[in-house]
Design an enzyme around this catalytic site. Structure first.
Site, short mmCIF file in Angstrom:
data_model
loop_
_atom_site.label_atom_id
_atom_site.label_comp_id
_atom_site.label_asym_id
_atom_site.label_seq_id
_atom_site.Cartn_x
_atom_site.Cartn_y
_atom_site.Cartn_z
N ARG A 137 -5.95 3.75 16.23
CA ARG A 137 -5.33 3.18 17.43
C ARG A 137 -4.35 4.13 18.09
O ARG A 137 -4.04 4.02 19.27
CB ARG A 137 -4.65 1.85 17.09
CG ARG A 137 -3.45 2.01 16.20
CD ARG A 137 -2.83 0.68 15.81
NE ARG A 137 -1.74 0.94 14.89
CZ ARG A 137 -1.12 0.03 14.19
NH1 ARG A 137 -1.48 -1.23 14.29
NH2 ARG A 137 -0.14 0.35 13.37
N GLY A 143 -1.95 9.54 10.99
CA GLY A 143 -1.23 8.36 10.53
C GLY A 143 0.27 8.57 10.49
O GLY A 143 0.83 9.46 11.16
N LYS A 154 9.91 16.52 6.66
CA LYS A 154 10.08 17.75 5.88
C LYS A 154 10.44 18.94 6.78
O LYS A 154 11.16 19.84 6.36
CB LYS A 154 8.81 18.06 5.06
CG LYS A 154 8.86 17.48 3.67
CD LYS A 154 8.69 16.00 3.62
CE LYS A 154 9.63 15.11 3.02
NZ LYS A 154 9.34 13.68 3.17
N GLY A 283 18.93 2.60 0.24
CA GLY A 283 19.21 3.83 -0.50
C GLY A 283 18.01 4.32 -1.28
O GLY A 283 18.13 4.80 -2.41
N ARG A 371 8.84 -0.84 3.59
CA ARG A 371 7.70 -0.89 4.50
C ARG A 371 6.79 -2.03 4.08
O ARG A 371 6.74 -2.40 2.91
CB ARG A 371 6.94 0.45 4.47
CG ARG A 371 7.81 1.62 4.92
CD ARG A 371 7.06 2.92 4.95
NE ARG A 371 5.93 2.93 5.84
CZ ARG A 371 5.99 3.16 7.15
NH1 ARG A 371 7.14 3.38 7.73
NH2 ARG A 371 4.90 3.16 7.89
N HIS A 542 8.74 34.43 -15.74
CA HIS A 542 10.20 34.56 -15.79
C HIS A 542 10.64 35.54 -14.72
O HIS A 542 9.99 36.56 -14.53
CB HIS A 542 10.62 35.08 -17.17
CG HIS A 542 12.08 35.37 -17.27
ND1 HIS A 542 13.01 34.37 -17.43
CD2 HIS A 542 12.78 36.53 -17.21
CE1 HIS A 542 14.23 34.91 -17.48
NE2 HIS A 542 14.11 36.23 -17.35
P1 FAD Z 1 -0.97 5.43 7.41
O1 FAD Z 1 -0.53 6.82 7.32
O2 FAD Z 1 0.03 4.37 7.72
O3 FAD Z 1 -2.13 5.39 8.48
C1 FAD Z 1 -2.68 4.18 8.92
C2 FAD Z 1 -3.31 4.41 10.27
O4 FAD Z 1 -4.05 3.26 10.60
C3 FAD Z 1 -2.28 4.60 11.37
O5 FAD Z 1 -2.56 5.82 12.04
C4 FAD Z 1 -2.47 3.40 12.28
O6 FAD Z 1 -2.27 3.71 13.65
C5 FAD Z 1 -3.92 3.03 12.00
N1 FAD Z 1 -4.24 1.62 12.23
C6 FAD Z 1 -3.60 0.53 11.76
N2 FAD Z 1 -4.24 -0.60 12.16
C7 FAD Z 1 -5.30 -0.20 12.89
C8 FAD Z 1 -6.33 -0.89 13.57
N3 FAD Z 1 -6.40 -2.22 13.56
N4 FAD Z 1 -7.26 -0.17 14.24
C9 FAD Z 1 -7.19 1.19 14.27
N5 FAD Z 1 -6.23 1.89 13.64
C10 FAD Z 1 -5.31 1.21 12.95
N6 FAD Z 1 4.61 9.96 1.47
C11 FAD Z 1 4.52 11.03 0.66
O7 FAD Z 1 3.63 11.06 -0.19
N7 FAD Z 1 5.38 12.08 0.76
C12 FAD Z 1 6.38 12.09 1.66
O8 FAD Z 1 7.14 13.05 1.73
C13 FAD Z 1 6.52 10.99 2.53
N8 FAD Z 1 7.50 10.97 3.45
C14 FAD Z 1 7.59 9.90 4.28
C15 FAD Z 1 8.61 9.90 5.24
C16 FAD Z 1 8.73 8.84 6.10
C17 FAD Z 1 9.84 8.84 7.12
C18 FAD Z 1 7.81 7.76 6.03
C19 FAD Z 1 7.92 6.60 6.98
C20 FAD Z 1 6.81 7.74 5.10
C21 FAD Z 1 6.69 8.81 4.21
N9 FAD Z 1 5.69 8.85 3.24
C22 FAD Z 1 5.60 9.92 2.40
C23 FAD Z 1 4.72 7.75 3.09
C24 FAD Z 1 3.39 8.14 3.74
O9 FAD Z 1 3.60 8.42 5.09
C25 FAD Z 1 2.39 7.00 3.58
O10 FAD Z 1 2.30 6.65 2.23
C26 FAD Z 1 1.03 7.42 4.09
O11 FAD Z 1 1.07 7.77 5.45
C27 FAD Z 1 0.03 6.28 3.89
O12 FAD Z 1 -1.21 6.69 4.34
P2 FAD Z 1 -2.31 5.62 4.81
O13 FAD Z 1 -3.51 6.41 5.17
O14 FAD Z 1 -2.43 4.56 3.80
O15 FAD Z 1 -1.70 4.91 6.08
#
Ligand code: FAD
Length: 569
Positions: A137, A143, A154, A283, A371, A542
């Site tokens: 979307r 994502g 990062k 936190g 979340r 090392h």
């Molecule tokens: P998402 O990345 O959430 O992707 C889901 C996608 O689905 C989105 O693009 C969304 O637009 C799309 N979508 C949803 N519903 C629909 C629909 N009905 N139709 C079409 N598209 C749709 N994780 C780490 O491992 N290391 C990190 O350093 C880290 N840092 C983070 C920092 C922040 C600030 C945040 C918020 C999260 C962080 N995370 C980190 C967590 C990580 O971003 C998520 O765990 C990861 O993105 C999950 O991947 P996913 O593919 O499950 O979902």
């Protein structure tokens, strides 16, 4: 008219009466040509019995454990396409209307969500020969992780760490003067980092011939979705299998007013301005990473956490090291309490915290209180998929209760981490393509990319104590590491946990620079069943910080010569 096709076991060579060990499809489910219908196992090998045609499974005539031989009738399919019949098809009647072209909107695999889970699943499935449609979307793939999560945070944390390191170098005789912040340039560095990666994903989707549809998908049945396209049109897509990777969204706290000075992690990453006073609600990892960034830019930070501790789930000895190194950032860290109310005033956001008489006023408030999964708005009920509190429960193959619909990543439960989503994406793609695959990772590492980093994996000492599991704990303080002293990181700590009986490594944690880069070795050790001797006898280079893992194992065995003799520590 659909026709029924009998599926029989093909020639099994020398084998007969072999048991069925897996049935990855259920009656009613659509199946692709060559998709595995059954897995049988002889004493030497396992063998997939593929579907000879695309169609829908009507009947499965055998169960788990049943013995089958070449020629055994095992299942019945209905097939639509004349070319997949096993006998010559009769010539079509001249007046019959042409069949509705399925190729237009149909696919082997539909992936919903282009985050780390979704794009990894789509690309893996395409590499396995599946015809894949990916619906996203947002404007770009990647994502939360690439666009508003892991990567932009990062990029900013790197800048924060270098800035603070530069200031610290004054103590070693090198001064650069006080840092000045050009927010516009910083935003564009962050945006450029993200763009490079999301552009790369778009290119890789094209190279793999994954069709990307921009729009919001909603299930209309067990094998169909409707996609609301960005231009206002809709497009229907049918599929043999679907992987739902719709991710998660920040929790919005109901007691906070709607005000631009109250942001979630996405808003904070936009760097609207550098506040004088920032309140971080939560936190955990995300809250403390953003606190680190804003503090390096010049903000004074307060944290409110409902749980008794910051970074709940991490052993306290590591958090104590972290707290000492981070004390300068915070005016107040309030744990075991919560925000009760907030009011937008011209001076700032006045926040009332439980147990405090007077509200505190902040220029910016970051809500990082967790979340929630995006399970509710996908129309999954139309497909018969069961939800549990917004999460989509899955089995080890990532299958939901509707076996040809799989769910991965943040959507299917904790931990909500990108590397978990990617790993599950690969498993789900392989399962959807009819391969034998399962999610059987022993551990999933976690990292707070703060300054210093804290990384942990597997069992913690706290959890071992709580469960009564007998473990041996080995610590290597970085004060005894030449590299850590040279790097100004002598405060760090590496800790390993070994099972008291088997001496196998069952957990580990590191606090110090690059902890996240090093914890993978401990994860590998756990996955491989390494014991203390395996780790201690592996020659680590090392002088490195990674060496502290080998030295911790040596310390556990009582043979570390970089520490005082046992009994005098
Ligand atoms: P998402 O990345 O959430 O992707 C889901 C996608 O689905 C989105 O693009 C969304 O637009 C799309 N979508 C949803 N519903 C629909 C629909 N009905 N139709 C079409 N598209 C749709 N994780 C780490 O491992 N290391 C990190 O350093 C880290 N840092 C983070 C920092 C922040 C600030 C945040 C918020 C999260 C962080 N995370 C980190 C967590 C990580 O971003 C998520 O765990 C990861 O993105 C999950 O991947 P996913 O593919 O499950 O979902």
């Amino acid at each position: 008219m659909p026709e029924t096709l009998d599926i029989r076991v093909p020639d099994l060579g020398d084998y007969a009466d072999v048991p069925v060990i897996e049935i990855p499809v259920a009656p009613g489910q659509p199946v692709a040509k060559d998709q595995t219908l059954l897995v049988v196992e002889s004493d030497k090998a396992t063998l997939d019995i593929p579907s000879p045609a695309a169609g829908r499974l009507v009947e499965m005539l055998v169960g788990l454990g049943d013995a089958v031989s070449a020629g055994t009738l095992v299942a019945r399919l209905t097939v639509e396409a004349p070319e997949v019949r096993t006998e010559p098809a009769p010539a079509p009647a001249p007046a019959a209307p042409p069949p509705k072209p399925q190729a237009e909107a149909g696919c082997d695999l539909l992936v919903i969500g282009g985050g780390p889970g979704g794009y990894s699943a789509a690309f893996r499935a395409a590499d396995l020969g599946q015809r894949v449609i990916l619906v996203e979307r947002d404007a770009t793939l990647g994502g939360v992780c690439l666009n508003v999560g892991c990567i932009p945070s990062k990029a900013l944390l790197h800048v924060a760490a270098v800035t603070e390191e530069a200031v610290r170098l004054a103590a070693h005789g090198i001064s650069f003067g006080a840092p000045t912040v050009d927010l516009e340039k910083l935003r564009s560095f962050k945006a450029g980092t993200v763009r490079r990666l999301t552009d790369g994903l778009a290119q890789m989707a094209r190279q793999r011939k994954v069709e990307v549809i921009r729009g919001t998908a909603r299930f209309t049945g067990p094998s169909a979705v409707s996609v609301a396209l960005h231009g206002g049109d809709t497009r229907d897509v049918t599929f043999a299998s679907a992987i739902v990777a719709a991710g998660s969204s920040p929790v919005a706290l109901a007691m906070l007013p709607d005000d631009p000075r109250i942001v979630d992690s996405t808003g904070a990453l936009e760097l609207p301005f550098v506040p004088r006073r920032l309140l971080v609600i939560g936190g955990g990892i995300i809250g403390l990473e953003m606190a680190t960034v804003y503090s390096a830019l010049g903000a004074r930070v307060d944290v409110v956490e409902r749980l008794p501790n910051l970074l709940e789930g991490v052993d306290r000895d590591l958090v104590a090291v972290w707290m000492k190194r981070n004390a300068h950032r915070f005016d107040r860290i309030r744990t075991g309490t919560e925000v009760m109310a907030a009011e937008a005033t011209p001076e700032g956001i006045a926040v009332s915290i439980a147990g405090e008489a007077e509200p505190q006023t902040y220029d910016l408030v970051l809500q990082a209180a967790g979340r929630r999964p995006n399970g509710a708005n996908l129309g999954l009920d139309a497909a018969g998929v069961v939800l549990d509190g917004g999460f989509v429960p899955v089995d080890a193959q990532m299958r939901t209760n509707v076996p040809h619909i799989l769910a991965i990543g943040d959507l299917n439960g904790q931990p909500m981490l990108a590397h978990k989503a990617v790993h599950q994406g690969h498993v789900a793609a392989e399962v959807a393509a009819g391969h034998r695959a399962g999610f059987d990772a022993a551990v999933i590492p976690s990292v707070a990319y703060t300054d210093p980093e804290i990384a942990w994996v597997g069992l913690t000492e706290t959890a071992a104590k709580a469960s009564g599991r007998a473990v041996e704990v080995a610590r290597f303080p970085w004060a005894a590491s030449g590299r850590a002293i040279a790097n100004g990181a002598d405060y760090g700590l590496t800790k390993l946990l070994f099972d008291a009986q088997t001496k196998r490594v069952v957990g580990g944690a590191i606090v110090g620079p690059s902890a996240g880069d090093m914890i993978g070795e401990v994860a590998l050790g756990i996955e491989m069943g390494a014991d203390a001797t395996d780790i201690a006898r592996t020659i680590h280079p090392h002088p490195t910080l990674g060496e502290t893992i080998g030295l911790a194992a040596e310390a556990g065995l009582g043979l570390c010569t970089d520490l005082p003799p046992v009994g005098r520590r």
